[in-house]
Design a protein around this motif. Structure first.
Motif, PDB file in Angstrom:
ATOM      1  N   UNK B  40       0.952  -1.321   0.054  1.00 61.12           N
ATOM      2  CA  UNK B  40      -0.068  -0.058  -0.082  1.00 61.12           C
ATOM      3  C   UNK B  40       0.812   1.419  -0.089  1.00 61.12           C
ATOM      4  N   UNK B  41       1.670   1.260   0.866  1.00 62.75           N
ATOM      5  CA  UNK B  41       2.671   2.351   0.918  1.00 62.75           C
ATOM      6  C   UNK B  41       3.659   2.719  -0.173  1.00 62.75           C
ATOM      7  N   UNK B  42       4.013   1.543  -1.071  1.00 60.45           N
ATOM      8  CA  UNK B  42       4.518   1.701  -2.340  1.00 60.45           C
ATOM      9  C   UNK B  42       3.678   2.519  -3.119  1.00 60.45           C
ATOM     10  N   UNK B  43       2.316   1.824  -3.120  1.00 57.26           N
ATOM     11  CA  UNK B  43       1.350   2.125  -3.985  1.00 57.26           C
ATOM     12  C   UNK B  43       1.211   3.669  -3.926  1.00 57.26           C
ATOM     13  N   UNK B  44       0.902   4.169  -2.801  1.00 53.18           N
ATOM     14  CA  UNK B  44       0.688   5.503  -2.366  1.00 53.18           C
ATOM     15  C   UNK B  44       1.922   6.419  -2.942  1.00 53.18           C
ATOM     16  N   UNK B  45       3.160   5.974  -2.646  1.00 58.11           N
ATOM     17  CA  UNK B  45       4.383   6.765  -3.039  1.00 58.11           C
ATOM     18  C   UNK B  45       4.329   6.821  -4.481  1.00 58.11           C
ATOM     19  N   UNK B  46       3.785   5.657  -5.257  1.00 58.22           N
ATOM     20  CA  UNK B  46       3.945   5.518  -6.680  1.00 58.22           C
ATOM     21  C   UNK B  46       2.867   6.529  -7.277  1.00 58.22           C
ATOM     22  N   UNK B  47       1.742   6.616  -6.575  1.00 62.23           N
ATOM     23  CA  UNK B  47       0.512   7.212  -7.055  1.00 62.23           C
ATOM     24  C   UNK B  47       0.981   8.870  -6.632  1.00 62.23           C
ATOM     25  N   UNK B  48       1.720   9.116  -5.518  1.00 59.33           N
ATOM     26  CA  UNK B  48       2.239  10.495  -5.249  1.00 59.33           C
ATOM     27  C   UNK B  48       3.293  10.857  -6.455  1.00 59.33           C
ATOM     28  N   UNK B  49       4.117   9.893  -6.694  1.00 61.72           N
ATOM     29  CA  UNK B  49       5.151  10.244  -7.697  1.00 61.72           C
ATOM     30  C   UNK B  49       4.409  10.223  -9.149  1.00 61.72           C
ATOM     31  N   UNK B  50       3.543   9.318  -9.218  1.00 64.93           N
ATOM     32  CA  UNK B  50       2.877   9.660 -10.883  1.00 64.93           C
ATOM     33  C   UNK B  50       2.085  10.989 -10.654  1.00 64.93           C
ATOM     34  N   UNK B  51       1.514  11.399  -9.675  1.00 61.72           N
ATOM     35  CA  UNK B  51       0.940  12.917  -9.912  1.00 61.72           C
ATOM     36  C   UNK B  51       2.060  13.872  -9.993  1.00 61.72           C
ATOM     37  N   UNK B  52       3.281  13.461  -9.377  1.00 61.44           N
ATOM     38  CA  UNK B  52       4.150  14.486  -9.636  1.00 61.44           C
ATOM     39  C   UNK B  52       4.802  14.625 -11.240  1.00 61.44           C
ATOM     40  N   UNK B  53       5.112  13.309 -11.463  1.00 54.36           N
ATOM     41  CA  UNK B  53       5.494  13.018 -12.876  1.00 54.36           C
ATOM     42  C   UNK B  53       4.429  13.687 -13.769  1.00 54.36           C
ATOM     43  N   UNK B  54       3.140  13.417 -13.597  1.00 52.26           N
ATOM     44  CA  UNK B  54       2.117  13.829 -14.447  1.00 52.26           C
ATOM     45  C   UNK B  54       2.075  15.348 -14.379  1.00 52.26           C
ATOM     46  N   UNK B  55       2.146  15.787 -13.318  1.00 49.54           N
ATOM     47  CA  UNK B  55       1.966  17.451 -13.138  1.00 49.54           C
ATOM     48  C   UNK B  55       3.272  18.041 -13.640  1.00 49.54           C
ATOM     49  N   UNK B  56       4.449  17.282 -13.641  1.00 49.34           N
ATOM     50  CA  UNK B  56       5.448  17.914 -14.033  1.00 49.34           C
ATOM     51  C   UNK B  56       5.634  18.018 -15.611  1.00 49.34           C
TER      52      UNK B  56
END
Lengths: 335, 313
Positions: B40-56
Motif C-alpha cells: 500500500x505504501x509503495x502504491x501510495x508513493x507511486x501514486x504520489x510520484x505518478x501525480x508529481x510526474x504527471x504534473x511535471x
C-alpha cells in the motif's frame, strides 16, 4: 530500530509514509499545481496579448487601406490646383490667348497676389499648408472702325523697319477702308475669356467680364483668378506643361540693345529706340548737376533748335573736323 | 525427567507447540500485513510520484506552449505590430488633417463660381433692334446692363428674352428713364453746334440688374463623437448642387480604421438637427435637404465597438 515492536514499527512506517505523502503533496503536487495555475494564467495572458495583437494587425490593415485611399485622394486634390503660380507664365499665357483670339489691343494687364483664408483644423490650430491666388486684371480696346491700330511693332515704324514712312503713308490711305473699317477686338475678347474659363475649371476662374462703349471704340475688361497651393510636404508630382504652369514664351531674347535711363535722344544703335527723341522731358526742369549759366544756355539753345533735342544735339549730323592753322590762314587770304 | 516442578513434561511440550504454532501464525499474519502495508505504501508513493510526474509533464507542456507563444509574439510578425500601429495611427491622423486642409482649400475655390462667359453671346442675341448696350458687367452672380432705346418696351422685352433663356435666378431690377435733351446722353458738336443724337425721336436710357442662376456648395465632414476628440473620420466631401435642387448624404453606420461608427447627431451650418428629424434621418439612412445656399454639414459618429485596444506593456 530492532528494539521496536511490530506495532511501533508499523506506526513508524505509517508516519514515514504519511510524511512522504505530505512532502510529496506539498513540495511536489501542490507546488507543481500552483505553478501550473501560474503557467495557465501566463499562457492566458499571452493568448490574450496575441488576440490583442491580432486585432491590432487587423486594425493596421484597415488603417493602411484608409491611408492609401487618403494618399490617393490627397494627390488628386493637390493636382487639382496649379503647382506653382508664376506671374510671368500666367501673364504670357493670357496675353497670347487674347492675341491669338483676335484681341491684341492691350490697354493694361496687372497680376496681383490675393490673400486667401488660412485653413483651421477642427482642434483650432492652423494648417501650415495654404491656398494661393493670383488675380490678373486685363483691359483691352477694340478698334473704332476707322483709325489705323498698332501693337507689338505691328506695323513696324521703328528704326529697324525697312520703310517705316512708306508703310505709314500706305496705311494712311487705307484709314476707314478695308480692315480698318471694322471694329475689331470684341469677338476675340469674348472668345478668349471663354477659352480661359474652359481651360482648367478647377483652378482658373473668370471672375468678371465687362464691356464699355467709349469714344467710338469699346473698353473690355476681365478679371481672372488662378488658384494654386503652398504645400509643406507635397505627395504628387505635377508634370503639367500647360502654358499657365510653365514658361511658354521666348527663351532666347535679344538683350544687346537694352539700356537703363533714356537720354534726350536714344543713341544706342543696338536698341530699337535708336533715334527716338525723349518726349517726356521738361527742358526747363531743374538740373542739379549743371552750373546756373549752363542751365540758362540749355534753355536758350533748346528754343533756338525749335524745341527739338535732335536739332539741338545735331543728332545724325557727322561731326566737323577741327581746322588746322594753315587752313585758317588760307581761308583768310581767300576772303 | 518425566516431571519437572510438578508439571508434566508432555503438557509442557504441548503448550510450547501451541505457542510456537500461534507465534508462527501471528508472525505470518504480521508478515502478510507488513507486505500489504508495504504494497500500500509503495502504491501510495507511486501514486504520489505518478501525480508529481504527471504534473511535471503537464507543466513542461504548458511551459512549452508559453515558450512557443512568447517566441511567436517575439517574432517579427508580432513584435513590431504595436510600433506599426502607433506609426500608422500618427500617419492616418496626419493624412486626415492634410486631406481636411486640401478639401477646405478645394471648397474655398469651388465655392467661387466663374462668371458665365457664354452670357455675352446670350445678351447679344437678346438686344432689340431699337436698342443698344453701352455697358455690361457679368460676374459669377450678377449681371448689370446699361443701354439706350427708342421704345420703352424694349428693356422689359429684353428681360423677358433673357428669362426665357433662364439667365436670372430672381426678379431683376429694370430702370428706364427718358433722356433729357440737355443730359449727358446728348452730344453737341462743338463746331456745328448741332445735336449729334437723333433729335426727332425721344429715347430712353435703361438699366437692368439681376442675380444670375448659380450653384450651392455643400461641405460634408464626419467627426468622431468622443469627448475631447476633434478627429475627422475619412475624407471631407464637397458637393456642388444647382441652387434650389435637393441633395442626399449617406449617413449609415460605417467602419473606419477597424472601428464601427454610428451616427449620433447632425449640425447644419452649426445648428443641430432636432430629435424628430434626426430619428427620421437615421431610419432612412440618408440626410436630404434643398440647396438654397452654401452649407456645411457636420456628421458626428460614436464608436459602436471598442476602439482599437491600447498597446499593452
Amino acid at each position: 530500530m530492532n528494539n521496536l515492536t511490530a506495532r511501533e514499527k508499523g506506526f513508524m512506517y505509517v508516519i514515514t509514509l504519511l510524511i512522504i505523502v505530505v512532502l510529496g503533496y506539498f513540495f511536489g503536487i501542490r507546488t507543481l499545481n500552483n505553478k501550473y495555475e501560474d503557467y495557465k494564467k501566463q499562457l492566458a495572458a499571452l493568448e490574450q496579448r496575441k488576440a490583442h495583437l491580432d486585432q491590432i494587425r487587423a486594425n493596421n490593415a484597415s488603417m493602411e487601406t484608409e491611408i492609401k485611399a487618403l494618399v490617393e485622394a490627397n494627390k488628386e486634390l493637390e493636382l487639382s490646383f496649379i503647382d506653382k503660380l508664376e506671374s510671368e507664365s500666367i501673364e504670357q499665357y493670357i496675353l497670347k490667348t487674347f492675341e491669338e483670339a483676335g484681341c491684341p489691343y492691350l490697354i493694361s494687364i496687372t497680376a496681383i497676389d490675393t490673400g486667401m483664408p488660412a485653413v483651421t483644423y477642427p482642434d483650432g490650430t492652423n494648417s501650415p499648408d495654404g491656398l494661393a491666388c493670383l488675380q490678373v486684371n486685363v483691359k483691352y480696346s477694340t478698334t473704332d472702325g476707322y483709325t489705323v491700330p498698332g501693337y507689338n511693332r505691328n506695323p513696324d515704324f521703328t528704326a529697324e523697319a525697312e520703310n517705316a514712312v512708306g508703310t505709314a503713308l500706305k496705311m494712311k490711305e487705307q484709314m476707314g477702308t478695308e480692315d480698318f473699317a471694322k471694329r475689331v477686338g470684341y469677338e476675340g475678347f469674348i472668345e478668349a475669356v471663354k477659352k480661359i474659363n474652359a481651360e482648367n475649371k478647377t483652378c482658373i476662374k473668370v471672375n468678371s467680364v465687362e464691356a464699355t462703349d467709349i469714344n467710338g471704340h469699346m473698353e473690355l475688361q476681365a478679371q481672372i483668378s488662378f488658384y494654386g497651393t503652398s504645400l509643406r510636404n507635397r505627395l504628387s508630382v505635377d508634370n503639367s506643361t500647360a502654358p499657365y504652369t510653365s514658361w511658354s514664351g521666348e527663351t532666347n531674347t535679344d538683350t544687346k540693345g537694352g539700356f537703363i535711363g533714356f537720354p534726350y535722344v536714344c543713341d544706342n544703335k543696338d536698341s530699337l529706340w535708336y533715334g527716338v527723341e525723349n518726349r517726356s522731358i521738361d527742358p526747363k526742369a531743374h538740373k542739379p548737376f549743371a552750373t546756373y549759366w549752363a542751365n540758362y544756355l540749355f534753355n536758350q539753345n533748346y528754343e533756338k533748335a525749335n524745341r527739338s533735342f535732335k536739332t539741338m544735339l545735331k543728332f545724325g549730323v557727322a561731326p566737323t573736323q577741327p581746322k588746322t592753322d594753315t587752313q585758317d590762314t588760307n581761308d583768310k587770304k581767300k576772303s | 525427567m518425566a516431571k519437572s516442578s510438578g508439571v508434566s513434561k508432555k503438557l509442557l511440550a504441548k503448550k510450547d507447540m501451541n505457542f510456537f504454532a500461534e507465534f508462527t501464525a501471528n508472525a505470518a499474519k504480521a508478515a502478510r500485513m507488513l507486505g500489504y502495508g508495504v504494497a500500500a505504501g509503495v502504491l501510495v508513493v507511486f501514486v504520489v510520484l505518478a501525480f508529481i510526474v504527471a504534473f511535471f509533464i503537464r507543466n513542461t507542456i504548458i511551459k512549452g506552449q508559453i515558450r512557443d507563444m512568447e517566441n511567436l509574439l517575439a517574432s517579427p510578425d508580432y513584435a513590431t505590430l504595436e510600433a506599426e500601429f502607433a506609426k500608422l495611427t500618427e500617419q492616418l491622423t496626419e493624412m486626415s488633417n492634410y486631406n481636411y486642409a486640401l478639401t477646405q482649400m478645394r471648397k474655398t475655390v469651388d465655392e467661387i463660381d466663374p462668371a458665365p462667359t457664354d452670357l455675352p453671346d446670350v445678351i447679344a442675341n437678346c438686344i432689340p433692334s431699337d436698342s443698344y448696350i453701352s455697358h455690361y458687367l457679368v460676374t459669377s452672380s450678377q449681371l448689370d446692363l446699361e443701354g439706350y432705346t427708342f421704345v420703352y418696351y424694349s428693356p422689359v422685352e429684353m428681360v423677358y428674352m433673357l428669362n426665357q433663356k433662364n439667365v436670372f435666378t430672381a426678379r431683376p431690377m429694370i430702370q428706364t428713364e427718358r433722356v433729357e435733351a440737355e443730359s449727358a446722353g446728348e452730344q453737341v458738336d462743338a463746331k456745328t453746334k448741332t445735336v449729334t443724337v437723333d433729335i426727332m425721336n425721344t429715347y430712353y436710357k435703361f438699366t437692368i440688374s439681376g442675380m444670375l442662376v448659380s450653384n450651392a456648395h455643400i461641405n460634408i465632414i464626419r467627426y468622431e463623437d468622443v469627448a475631447d476628440s476633434a478627429k475627422i473620420l475619412g475624407m471631407v466631401e464637397n458637393k456642388t448642387v444647382k441652387a434650389g435642387d435637393s441633395y442626399d448624404i449617406d449617413v449609415t453606420n460605417f467602419t473606419y480604421a477597424g472601428t464601427e461608427y454610428k451616427l449620433t447627431k447632425i449640425y447644419v451650418d452649426d445648428v443641430i438637427v432636432d430629435e424628430a428629424s434626426f430619428a427620421e434621418i437615421v431610419a432612412n439612412g440618408k440626410f436630404t435637404d434643398v440647396a438654397r445656399k452654401n452649407a456645411e454639414v457636420k456628421l458626428y459618429y460614436a464608436p459602436v465597438t471598442a476602439a482599437a485596444p491600447a498597446a499593452q506593456g
